[in-house]
Design a protein around this motif. Structure first.
Motif, PDB file in Angstrom:
ATOM      1  N   ARG A  42       0.781  -1.150  -0.167  1.00  0.00           N
ATOM      2  CA  ARG A  42       0.062  -0.294   0.025  1.00  0.00           C
ATOM      3  C   ARG A  42       0.780   1.669   0.052  1.00  0.00           C
ATOM      4  NH1 ARG A  42      -3.986   0.653   4.342  1.00  0.00           N
ATOM      5  NH2 ARG A  42      -4.310   2.402   3.113  1.00  0.00           N
ATOM      6  N   ILE A  43       2.335   1.250  -0.153  1.00  0.00           N
ATOM      7  CA  ILE A  43       2.879   2.442  -0.288  1.00  0.00           C
ATOM      8  C   ILE A  43       3.055   2.801  -1.628  1.00  0.00           C
ATOM      9  CG2 ILE A  43       5.531   3.051   0.497  1.00  0.00           C
ATOM     10  CD1 ILE A  43       3.585   2.837   2.919  1.00  0.00           C
ATOM     11  N   ALA A  44       2.815   4.465  -2.147  1.00  0.00           N
ATOM     12  CA  ALA A  44       2.785   3.779  -3.609  1.00  0.00           C
ATOM     13  C   ALA A  44       4.001   4.854  -3.681  1.00  0.00           C
ATOM     14  CB  ALA A  44       1.492   4.768  -3.889  1.00  0.00           C
ATOM     15  N   LYS A  45       5.165   3.787  -4.713  1.00  0.00           N
ATOM     16  CA  LYS A  45       6.233   4.267  -4.644  1.00  0.00           C
ATOM     17  C   LYS A  45       6.643   5.013  -5.554  1.00  0.00           C
ATOM     18  CE  LYS A  45       7.909  -0.264  -6.537  1.00  0.00           C
ATOM     19  NZ  LYS A  45       8.698  -1.224  -6.241  1.00  0.00           N
ATOM     20  N   THR A  46       6.935   6.111  -5.687  1.00  0.00           N
ATOM     21  CA  THR A  46       7.427   6.973  -7.025  1.00  0.00           C
ATOM     22  C   THR A  46       8.875   6.531  -7.916  1.00  0.00           C
ATOM     23  OG1 THR A  46       5.678   8.466  -5.865  1.00  0.00           O
ATOM     24  CG2 THR A  46       7.397   9.243  -7.568  1.00  0.00           C
ATOM     25  N   VAL A  64       3.707   5.846 -10.431  1.00  0.00           N
ATOM     26  CA  VAL A  64       3.891   5.889  -9.508  1.00  0.00           C
ATOM     27  C   VAL A  64       3.409   4.148  -9.141  1.00  0.00           C
ATOM     28  CG1 VAL A  64       2.361   6.407  -7.150  1.00  0.00           C
ATOM     29  CG2 VAL A  64       3.164   7.886  -9.169  1.00  0.00           C
ATOM     30  N   ALA A  65       3.704   3.577  -8.761  1.00  0.00           N
ATOM     31  CA  ALA A  65       3.555   2.002  -8.661  1.00  0.00           C
ATOM     32  C   ALA A  65       3.132   1.614  -7.165  1.00  0.00           C
ATOM     33  CB  ALA A  65       4.268   1.366  -9.416  1.00  0.00           C
ATOM     34  N   ALA A  66       2.281   0.838  -6.885  1.00  0.00           N
ATOM     35  CA  ALA A  66       2.066  -0.208  -5.003  1.00  0.00           C
ATOM     36  C   ALA A  66       4.271  -0.754  -5.208  1.00  0.00           C
ATOM     37  CB  ALA A  66       1.310  -1.890  -5.597  1.00  0.00           C
ATOM     38  N   GLY A  67       3.612  -0.426  -2.945  1.00  0.00           N
ATOM     39  CA  GLY A  67       4.853  -1.351  -3.008  1.00  0.00           C
ATOM     40  C   GLY A  67       5.317  -2.778  -3.621  1.00  0.00           C
ATOM     41  N   ASP A  68       4.939  -3.260  -3.610  1.00  0.00           N
ATOM     42  CA  ASP A  68       5.270  -4.964  -4.106  1.00  0.00           C
ATOM     43  C   ASP A  68       5.143  -4.675  -5.619  1.00  0.00           C
ATOM     44  OD1 ASP A  68       2.355  -4.808  -4.479  1.00  0.00           O
ATOM     45  OD2 ASP A  68       1.632  -6.805  -3.920  1.00  0.00           O
ATOM     46  N   ALA A  69       5.069  -3.174  -6.691  1.00  0.00           N
ATOM     47  CA  ALA A  69       5.467  -4.096  -8.422  1.00  0.00           C
ATOM     48  C   ALA A  69       6.845  -4.018  -7.955  1.00  0.00           C
ATOM     49  CB  ALA A  69       4.575  -3.524  -8.468  1.00  0.00           C
ATOM     50  N   VAL A 118      -1.040   0.766 -13.189  1.00  0.00           N
ATOM     51  CA  VAL A 118      -3.244  -0.013 -12.028  1.00  0.00           C
ATOM     52  C   VAL A 118      -2.216  -0.764 -10.881  1.00  0.00           C
ATOM     53  CG1 VAL A 118      -3.680   0.310 -14.450  1.00  0.00           C
ATOM     54  CG2 VAL A 118      -2.021  -1.787 -13.799  1.00  0.00           C
ATOM     55  N   SER A 119      -1.353  -1.197 -10.340  1.00  0.00           N
ATOM     56  CA  SER A 119      -0.746  -1.993  -9.724  1.00  0.00           C
ATOM     57  C   SER A 119      -1.646  -1.254  -8.066  1.00  0.00           C
ATOM     58  CB  SER A 119      -0.052  -2.136  -9.450  1.00  0.00           C
ATOM     59  OG  SER A 119       1.198  -0.717  -8.978  1.00  0.00           O
ATOM     60  N   LEU A 156       2.456  -0.727 -16.294  1.00  0.00           N
ATOM     61  CA  LEU A 156       3.884  -1.509 -16.829  1.00  0.00           C
ATOM     62  C   LEU A 156       4.920  -1.853 -15.659  1.00  0.00           C
ATOM     63  CD1 LEU A 156       4.553   2.616 -17.340  1.00  0.00           C
ATOM     64  CD2 LEU A 156       4.155   0.487 -19.131  1.00  0.00           C
ATOM     65  N   CYS A 157       3.937  -2.466 -15.262  1.00  0.00           N
ATOM     66  CA  CYS A 157       4.531  -3.596 -13.780  1.00  0.00           C
ATOM     67  C   CYS A 157       3.969  -4.792 -13.233  1.00  0.00           C
ATOM     68  CB  CYS A 157       4.130  -2.722 -12.269  1.00  0.00           C
ATOM     69  SG  CYS A 157       5.173  -0.683 -12.240  1.00  0.00           S
ATOM     70  N   LYS A 158       5.307  -5.550 -12.919  1.00  0.00           N
ATOM     71  CA  LYS A 158       4.926  -7.175 -13.401  1.00  0.00           C
ATOM     72  C   LYS A 158       5.239  -7.526 -11.024  1.00  0.00           C
ATOM     73  CE  LYS A 158       9.995  -7.804 -13.680  1.00  0.00           C
ATOM     74  NZ  LYS A 158      10.675  -8.668 -14.251  1.00  0.00           N
ATOM     75  N   GLY A 159       5.161  -8.499 -10.365  1.00  0.00           N
ATOM     76  CA  GLY A 159       5.328  -8.759  -9.652  1.00  0.00           C
ATOM     77  C   GLY A 159       4.270  -8.789  -8.433  1.00  0.00           C
ATOM     78  N   TRP A 160       3.170  -8.544  -9.208  1.00  0.00           N
ATOM     79  CA  TRP A 160       2.467  -7.993  -7.837  1.00  0.00           C
ATOM     80  C   TRP A 160       0.891  -8.741  -8.110  1.00  0.00           C
ATOM     81  CZ3 TRP A 160      -2.741  -5.747  -9.229  1.00  0.00           C
ATOM     82  CH2 TRP A 160      -2.681  -5.117 -11.237  1.00  0.00           C
ATOM     83  N   GLN A 161       0.937  -8.997  -9.146  1.00  0.00           N
ATOM     84  CA  GLN A 161      -0.738  -9.969  -9.588  1.00  0.00           C
ATOM     85  C   GLN A 161      -0.161 -11.502  -8.616  1.00  0.00           C
ATOM     86  OE1 GLN A 161      -0.485  -9.051 -13.197  1.00  0.00           O
ATOM     87  NE2 GLN A 161      -1.626  -7.790 -13.258  1.00  0.00           N
ATOM     88  N   ALA A 162      -1.251 -11.815  -8.553  1.00  0.00           N
ATOM     89  CA  ALA A 162      -1.370 -13.552  -7.172  1.00  0.00           C
ATOM     90  C   ALA A 162      -0.840 -14.499  -8.425  1.00  0.00           C
ATOM     91  CB  ALA A 162      -2.533 -13.826  -6.786  1.00  0.00           C
ATOM     92  N   ASP A 163      -1.797 -14.014  -9.870  1.00  0.00           N
ATOM     93  CA  ASP A 163      -1.332 -15.072 -10.792  1.00  0.00           C
ATOM     94  C   ASP A 163       0.126 -15.147 -11.179  1.00  0.00           C
ATOM     95  OD1 ASP A 163      -2.325 -13.190 -11.780  1.00  0.00           O
ATOM     96  OD2 ASP A 163      -3.801 -14.089 -13.412  1.00  0.00           O
ATOM     97  N   GLU A 164       0.580 -14.363 -11.552  1.00  0.00           N
ATOM     98  CA  GLU A 164       1.740 -14.337 -11.908  1.00  0.00           C
ATOM     99  C   GLU A 164       2.974 -14.855 -11.554  1.00  0.00           C
ATOM    100  OE1 GLU A 164       2.535  -9.584 -13.567  1.00  0.00           O
ATOM    101  OE2 GLU A 164       2.631 -10.023 -11.641  1.00  0.00           O
ATOM    102  N   THR A 165       3.861 -15.819 -12.333  1.00  0.00           N
ATOM    103  CA  THR A 165       4.740 -16.114 -12.154  1.00  0.00           C
ATOM    104  C   THR A 165       6.214 -15.534 -11.714  1.00  0.00           C
ATOM    105  OG1 THR A 165       5.004 -17.534 -14.331  1.00  0.00           O
ATOM    106  CG2 THR A 165       3.348 -18.495 -12.997  1.00  0.00           C
TER     107      THR A 165
END
Length: 165
Positions: A42-46, A64-69, A118-119, A156-165
């Motif tokens: 939930r930290i919006a990193k810039t 600006v993306a989610a902290g886990d993206a 969108v993360s 533009l991000c990856k690593g945040w969606q549960a279904d990503e590998t």
């Protein structure tokens, strides 16, 4: 001071008093999550990048993306037609107007384009920094759009969606 620029910027919407200032550092996603008391996602990193202009010069953009993206290089290259090139430490303050640890999408230098990933949309509220390495502000997605003057939402991000590998 950068936090004062952000405070002044947020006065347009009368939300400057919502800035949270901490007695500890919030300069990284992990430290910010601990200071705020939320999950790191939930930290919006810039993140700040250089993108070439048509005239061969460069300009700064913020994502600006989610902290886990994490920025997906192939998505980035497809969208911006160039490799992802993050700003160097000294360039961040010069081109964006905020120092590393406090970079946020509010009160930035003119000409800086802001993109929201969108993360972030999976959360009701997120916590971007507020111009210093010990501050944040809780905002909704609509507020983040409005307060940042963002250009658009991007994927533009990856690593945040549960279904990503």
């Amino acid at each position: 001071m950068s936090i004062e620029i952000v405070r002044e910027h947020l006065k347009k919407w009368n939300v400057q008093d919502r800035i949270l200032e901490f007695p500890v550092s919030s300069a990284t996603v992990e430290l910010a999550a601990e200071a705020v008391g939320c999950e790191p996602a939930r930290i919006a990193k810039t993140l700040s990048f250089l993108v070439p202009d048509k005239d061969e010069s460069n300009h700064a953009i913020l994502i600006v993306a989610a902290g886990d993206a994490k920025v997906d290089n192939s998505k980035y290259k497809h969208y911006f037609h160039t490799k992802a090139k993050m700003l160097k430490g000294e360039q961040v303050t010069e081109l964006i107007g905020h120092a590393i640890g406090g970079v946020c999408p509010f009160g930035v230098k003119e000409g800086t384009e802001i993109f929201l990933d969108v993360s972030l949309k999976r959360f009701e509220t997120v916590f971007p920094a507020a111009g210093s390495s010990n501050s944040a502000i809780e905002v909704t997605m609509e507020e983040l759009e409005r307060f940042s003057g963002s250009r658009t939402w991007v994927d533009l991000c990856k690593g945040w969606q549960a279904d990503e590998t």
